[in-house]
Scaffold this active site. Structure first.
Site, mmCIF file in Angstrom:
data_model
loop_
_atom_site.group_PDB
_atom_site.id
_atom_site.type_symbol
_atom_site.label_atom_id
_atom_site.label_comp_id
_atom_site.label_asym_id
_atom_site.label_seq_id
_atom_site.Cartn_x
_atom_site.Cartn_y
_atom_site.Cartn_z
ATOM 1 N N SER A 27 -10.544 0.856 6.706
ATOM 2 C CA SER A 27 -9.820 0.946 5.445
ATOM 3 C C SER A 27 -9.265 -0.370 4.914
ATOM 4 O O SER A 27 -8.808 -0.426 3.772
ATOM 5 C CB SER A 27 -8.666 1.952 5.568
ATOM 6 O OG SER A 27 -9.167 3.259 5.600
ATOM 7 N N LYS B 80 0.834 -1.199 0.000
ATOM 8 C CA LYS B 80 0.000 0.000 0.000
ATOM 9 C C LYS B 80 0.871 1.253 0.000
ATOM 10 O O LYS B 80 1.910 1.301 0.664
ATOM 11 C CB LYS B 80 -0.922 -0.009 1.219
ATOM 12 C CG LYS B 80 -1.913 1.144 1.260
ATOM 13 C CD LYS B 80 -2.848 1.044 2.450
ATOM 14 C CE LYS B 80 -3.795 2.243 2.525
ATOM 15 N NZ LYS B 80 -4.722 2.166 3.673
ATOM 16 N N SER C 214 -9.618 2.788 2.651
ATOM 17 C CA SER C 214 -8.612 3.396 1.820
ATOM 18 C C SER C 214 -7.620 2.399 1.202
ATOM 19 O O SER C 214 -6.806 2.774 0.375
ATOM 20 C CB SER C 214 -7.811 4.398 2.673
ATOM 21 O OG SER C 214 -7.059 3.714 3.688
#
Length: 481
Positions: A181, A82, A157
């Site tokens: 997220s 990520k 996210s």
């Protein structure tokens, strides 16, 4: 073995085949890079792909296998990181124009531990700006689209990580969760995602963001892959004063135990939320599977989550605003921010410290209430979110009604309470809607009991396997509008 077969292989199987010299790390990496090049221009899950670096690392991994060296548990396995995790020498944008060209000179602890375990980094996955909202779009790389329906969001996210794993562009990926997220995009994308106990995975080095809410975790297509990854990245580190030791036993050991005799709490809405009829039916059927496997399942009424959304919003927005202030006054940086991120920071500029502290007191009380409640149950299950993936491009980002009933921004989100409390929680895919969109069930464990969350998740995976279902990836009509 075909390239297609390699792309859909689990990380656990891939590591075993590499160690047995049945699969080359170079072949595995090349297959996934080819898949990214073919699929990701439509989905847009990666911000940065490091193909040449990945192939060079794969060749090193292959040489180590051929020399008979001792191999790490993920040796030669390609994966995604990520774009909020620091990666030494690789651009880390945080999804923000403010950090578009930032290249760290060190790795985040989870990345460093994964490298030591032998992984090959394919690239960095997209996130909304500073992971600050529940849809994955930003001013650096644009919109990430859902592999199951390109007109729909992947959530956020960790939407880039979840989309990449769901579409066969990585077997596993790092992910983080400050309000849902990991679990929200995992639900939207039909993958497994775990938010471990707060502090289980150290958060260092990190930009000053959500120090009291952020959990580092894992996304995968199988429960075992996430357990394997958690075994690698969990454990105390001097750089994070909230970090806690790894559990003495491997998380993978918990996967083989059934749920017979366990007592499970089922809540369709946590006492405050709105759930679509289709999502409730799918999640209720999944909860009943635990009963069919020999557990006691009790539908419960809970009252202590009501009104929490405002306290969460306060904690979330204050920490976001404080972080953004490090870049300078809002009048100097505002034009580089997504409007939603700026609005969230602006709303708390005049907030008093006493109001923030009251919200933290509410968080402390909630944690105690949840822990007390779970003394009577082995774990709690709820829908992860009350709706499947929603359309991209909505004026207010989120839906404003569910089954015709008006809803507020967090009325259908059941993830954020457990960022406030720190309890471990996972999203497990449990079905698909009539329109072919995934639906996830949230499993919440007692404090520091990720092993039980893995145990329950694996039992559900055996009873209702999802691994064989893959997105067609054909862009629907008008998907790009």
């Amino acid at each position: 073995m075909t390239s297609q077969e390699i792309c859909w292989m689990s990380a656990t199987d891939m590591a075993a085949k590499i160690a047995a010299r049945e699969l080359s790390p170079v072949e595995a990496t090349a297959s996934l890079i080819e898949r990214i090049e073919a699929v990701d221009p439509t989905i847009n899950s990666y911000v940065t792909v490091v193909a040449e670096q990945a192939l060079a690392k794969a060749r090193e991994a292959e040489d180590a296998v051929m020399r008979g060296e001792e191999l790490g548990p993920l040796h030669g396995v390609p994966m995604a990181i990520k774009d909020t995790n620091y990666t030494m020498g690789v651009r880390t944008t945080m999804g923000s124009k403010l950090m578009e060209d930032f290249v760290p000179n060190e790795d985040s602890i989870n990345v460093a531990r994964l490298k030591k375990a032998g992984i090959v980094i394919l690239g960095k996955t997209s996130t909304p700006e500073f992971a600050g909202k529940g849809v994955t779009e930003n001013l650096v790389s644009g919109i990430t689209r859902n592999p199951w329906d390109m007109r729909k969001t992947v959530g956020g996210s960790s939407g880039g990580s979840c989309a990449a794993v769901a579409a066969g562009m990585a077997p596993i990926a790092t992910a983080s969760d400050a309000g849902g997220s990991i679990r929200i995009p995992a639900s939207c994308c039909g993958v497994f995602g775990i938010k471990p106990q707060f502090g289980r995975v150290p958060n260092y080095p990190v930009f000053h963001l959500w120090e009291y809410l952020l959990h580092e975790g894992a996304v995968s297509r199988t429960v075992e892959d996430a357990a394997l990854m958690m075994d690698v990245i969990a454990g105390q580190h001097w750089g994070d004063r909230y970090s806690i030791p790894a559990q003495p036993d491997s998380f993978r050991k918990a996967l083989h135990r059934d749920v017979r005799g366990l007592k499970i709490a089922w809540s369709p809405d946590l006492g405050f939320g709105t759930v679509s009829r289709e999502v409730r039916e799918i999640c209720e059927a999944a909860a009943k599977m635990f009963f069919d496997m020999g557990a006691e399942v009790e539908e419960v009424d809970v009252e202590f989550f009501k009104g929490l959304a405002d306290d969460f919003s306060t904690c979330f927005s204050v920490e976001l605003a404080a972080m953004l202030s490090l870049f300078g006054p809002m009048e100097d940086i505002g034009d580089k921010l997504h409007p939603i991120i700026r609005e969230r920071a602006d709303r708390v500029q005049d907030m008093k410290a006493i109001d923030y502290l009251r919200a933290t007191f509410a968080r402390r009380d909630l944690a105690a209430n949840v822990s007390r409640f779970l003394l009577d149950y082995d774990f709690l299950v709820t829908p992860t979110i009350g709706i499947p993936a929603w359309p991209i491009g909505l004026p207010k980002v989120y839906v404003e009604e569910v089954d015709g009933k008006p809803v507020g921004g967090a009325d259908w989100i059941f993830t954020f309470p457990f960022n406030m409390t720190g309890h471990p929680a996972a999203n497990v895919p449990v079905g698909w809607t009539r329109d072919g969109l995934p639906v996830g069930l949230q499993i919440v464990g007692r404090s520091a009991d990720e092993a039980m969350v893995f145990r329950a998740s694996a039992a559900l995976e055996r009873a209702n396997p999802w691994i064989g279902r893959r997105p067609a990836l054909a862009p629907p009509e008008n998907a790009m509008s």
